[in-house]
Scaffold this active site. Structure first.
Site, PDB file in Angstrom:
ATOM      1  N   LYS A   1       3.489 -35.865 -27.910  1.00 15.28           N
ATOM      2  CA  LYS A   1       3.401 -34.598 -28.634  1.00 15.28           C
ATOM      3  C   LYS A   1       3.688 -33.380 -27.763  1.00 15.28           C
ATOM      4  O   LYS A   1       4.520 -32.552 -28.091  1.00 15.28           O
ATOM      5  CB  LYS A   1       2.024 -34.480 -29.282  1.00 15.28           C
ATOM      6  CG  LYS A   1       1.781 -35.521 -30.369  1.00 15.28           C
ATOM      7  CD  LYS A   1       0.358 -35.428 -30.899  1.00 15.28           C
ATOM      8  CE  LYS A   1       0.036 -36.522 -31.875  1.00 15.28           C
ATOM      9  NZ  LYS A   1      -0.241 -37.804 -31.253  1.00 15.28           N
TER      10      LYS A   1
ATOM     11  N   THR B   1       3.402 -42.345 -23.391  1.00 16.76           N
ATOM     12  CA  THR B   1       2.832 -43.208 -22.365  1.00 16.76           C
ATOM     13  C   THR B   1       1.922 -44.252 -22.996  1.00 16.76           C
ATOM     14  O   THR B   1       1.375 -44.050 -24.075  1.00 16.76           O
ATOM     15  CB  THR B   1       2.000 -42.400 -21.341  1.00 16.76           C
ATOM     16  OG1 THR B   1       0.951 -41.718 -22.023  1.00 16.76           O
ATOM     17  CG2 THR B   1       2.870 -41.430 -20.573  1.00 16.76           C
TER      18      THR B   1
ATOM     19  N   GLU C   1      -1.406 -43.824 -16.894  1.00 12.91           N
ATOM     20  CA  GLU C   1      -0.520 -43.563 -18.015  1.00 12.91           C
ATOM     21  C   GLU C   1       0.875 -44.034 -17.625  1.00 12.91           C
ATOM     22  O   GLU C   1       1.485 -43.496 -16.718  1.00 12.91           O
ATOM     23  CB  GLU C   1      -0.523 -42.073 -18.347  1.00 12.91           C
ATOM     24  CG  GLU C   1      -1.908 -41.567 -18.699  1.00 12.91           C
ATOM     25  CD  GLU C   1      -1.945 -40.092 -18.981  1.00 12.91           C
ATOM     26  OE1 GLU C   1      -0.992 -39.565 -19.581  1.00 12.91           O
ATOM     27  OE2 GLU C   1      -2.940 -39.458 -18.582  1.00 12.91           O
TER      28      GLU C   1
ATOM     29  N   ILE D   1       7.215 -46.146 -20.117  1.00 13.35           N
ATOM     30  CA  ILE D   1       8.228 -47.207 -20.088  1.00 13.35           C
ATOM     31  C   ILE D   1       9.571 -46.576 -20.407  1.00 13.35           C
ATOM     32  O   ILE D   1       9.702 -45.863 -21.402  1.00 13.35           O
ATOM     33  CB  ILE D   1       7.886 -48.319 -21.088  1.00 13.35           C
ATOM     34  CG1 ILE D   1       6.530 -48.940 -20.741  1.00 13.35           C
ATOM     35  CG2 ILE D   1       8.982 -49.377 -21.119  1.00 13.35           C
ATOM     36  CD1 ILE D   1       5.995 -49.903 -21.770  1.00 13.35           C
TER      37      ILE D   1
ATOM     38  N   TYR E   1      -0.943 -50.121 -29.188  1.00 15.51           N
ATOM     39  CA  TYR E   1      -2.363 -50.157 -28.877  1.00 15.51           C
ATOM     40  C   TYR E   1      -2.881 -51.584 -29.016  1.00 15.51           C
ATOM     41  O   TYR E   1      -2.450 -52.332 -29.889  1.00 15.51           O
ATOM     42  CB  TYR E   1      -3.156 -49.241 -29.817  1.00 15.51           C
ATOM     43  CG  TYR E   1      -2.774 -47.788 -29.692  1.00 15.51           C
ATOM     44  CD1 TYR E   1      -2.813 -47.132 -28.461  1.00 15.51           C
ATOM     45  CD2 TYR E   1      -2.361 -47.067 -30.797  1.00 15.51           C
ATOM     46  CE1 TYR E   1      -2.457 -45.800 -28.340  1.00 15.51           C
ATOM     47  CE2 TYR E   1      -2.009 -45.734 -30.689  1.00 15.51           C
ATOM     48  CZ  TYR E   1      -2.050 -45.112 -29.458  1.00 15.51           C
ATOM     49  OH  TYR E   1      -1.704 -43.797 -29.351  1.00 15.51           O
TER      50      TYR E   1
ATOM     51  N   ARG F   1       5.095 -39.189  -5.676  1.00 16.25           N
ATOM     52  CA  ARG F   1       4.474 -37.951  -5.191  1.00 16.25           C
ATOM     53  C   ARG F   1       2.990 -37.959  -5.528  1.00 16.25           C
ATOM     54  O   ARG F   1       2.529 -38.736  -6.361  1.00 16.25           O
ATOM     55  CB  ARG F   1       5.136 -36.727  -5.811  1.00 16.25           C
ATOM     56  CG  ARG F   1       4.996 -36.644  -7.327  1.00 16.25           C
ATOM     57  CD  ARG F   1       5.568 -35.359  -7.912  1.00 16.25           C
ATOM     58  NE  ARG F   1       5.589 -35.404  -9.347  1.00 16.25           N
ATOM     59  CZ  ARG F   1       4.557 -35.099 -10.132  1.00 16.25           C
ATOM     60  NH1 ARG F   1       3.409 -34.727  -9.603  1.00 16.25           N
ATOM     61  NH2 ARG F   1       4.672 -35.156 -11.441  1.00 16.25           N
TER      62      ARG F   1
END
Length: 176
Positions: A28, A34, A106, A109, A118, A131
């Site tokens: 969103k 994720t 998170e 892909i 889910y 990082r």
């Protein structure tokens, strides 16, 4: 070139966990969906907070298969539908920009999905460090950093021969 991690980690680092609902910001607010891994698994990860790259594979048990979804490119393996092995980048930490209180993993892909997964299982091989996590001055600055992380992930993982031992070592279900 990615920053050098302070982790004394022998990559790849393997993780397997159930996909759970996250904060709902990936798709969103950030335009970067994720898969969030269950907190018990996240709490056991012995890596420094940061952004990483590697590979991921979804495994959907028969009881979790949704009849109205066409699992394109998934292969049936015993009683599980298995996705191909995809490139991924992931964020491990508390996401300072959003001031989260709990640590999360998170996984983004690098593939387009038209559905959520889910309660499915996600197998992740973290292959390298990009990082440290950090705060940003604006949402756009965060989004730009995410796009940069995705591009770096593609660059780091493009040599299939270099990563063959990771994707073929038995952690992932080979679908070819």
């Amino acid at each position: 070139m990615p920053n050098i991690s302070s982790n004394k980690v022998n990559y790849p680092f393997y993780i397997c966990g159930k996909v759970v609902k996250g904060y709902g910001r990936g798709s969103k607010q950030l335009g970067c969906p994720t898969a969030n891994i269950e907190s018990d698994v996240v709490d056991s990860i012995e890596l420094s907070n940061g952004i990483y790259y590697g590979f991921a594979q979804l495994q959907i048990r028969e009881s979790e298969i949704k009849p109205d979804i066409d699992y394109v490119n998934f292969t049936q393996f015993k009683n599980v539908k298995v996705s191909p092995i995809y490139m991924m980048c992931c964020s491990l930490g508390t996401n300072p920009y959003f001031n989260n209180k709990t640590k999360s993993l998170e996984v983004h892909i690098l593939n387009q999905f038209d559905y959520d997964f889910y309660d499915c299982f996600l197998r992740v091989a973290i292959c390298g460090f990009i990082r440290c996590e950090k705060n940003f001055n604006s949402l756009q600055e965060l989004i730009d950093a995410i796009h940069s992380d995705i591009e770096l992930t593609k660059q780091q993982l493009q040599d299939k021969d270099k990563w063959r031992s990771v994707v073929e070592n038995g952690f992932f279900v080979r679908t070819y």
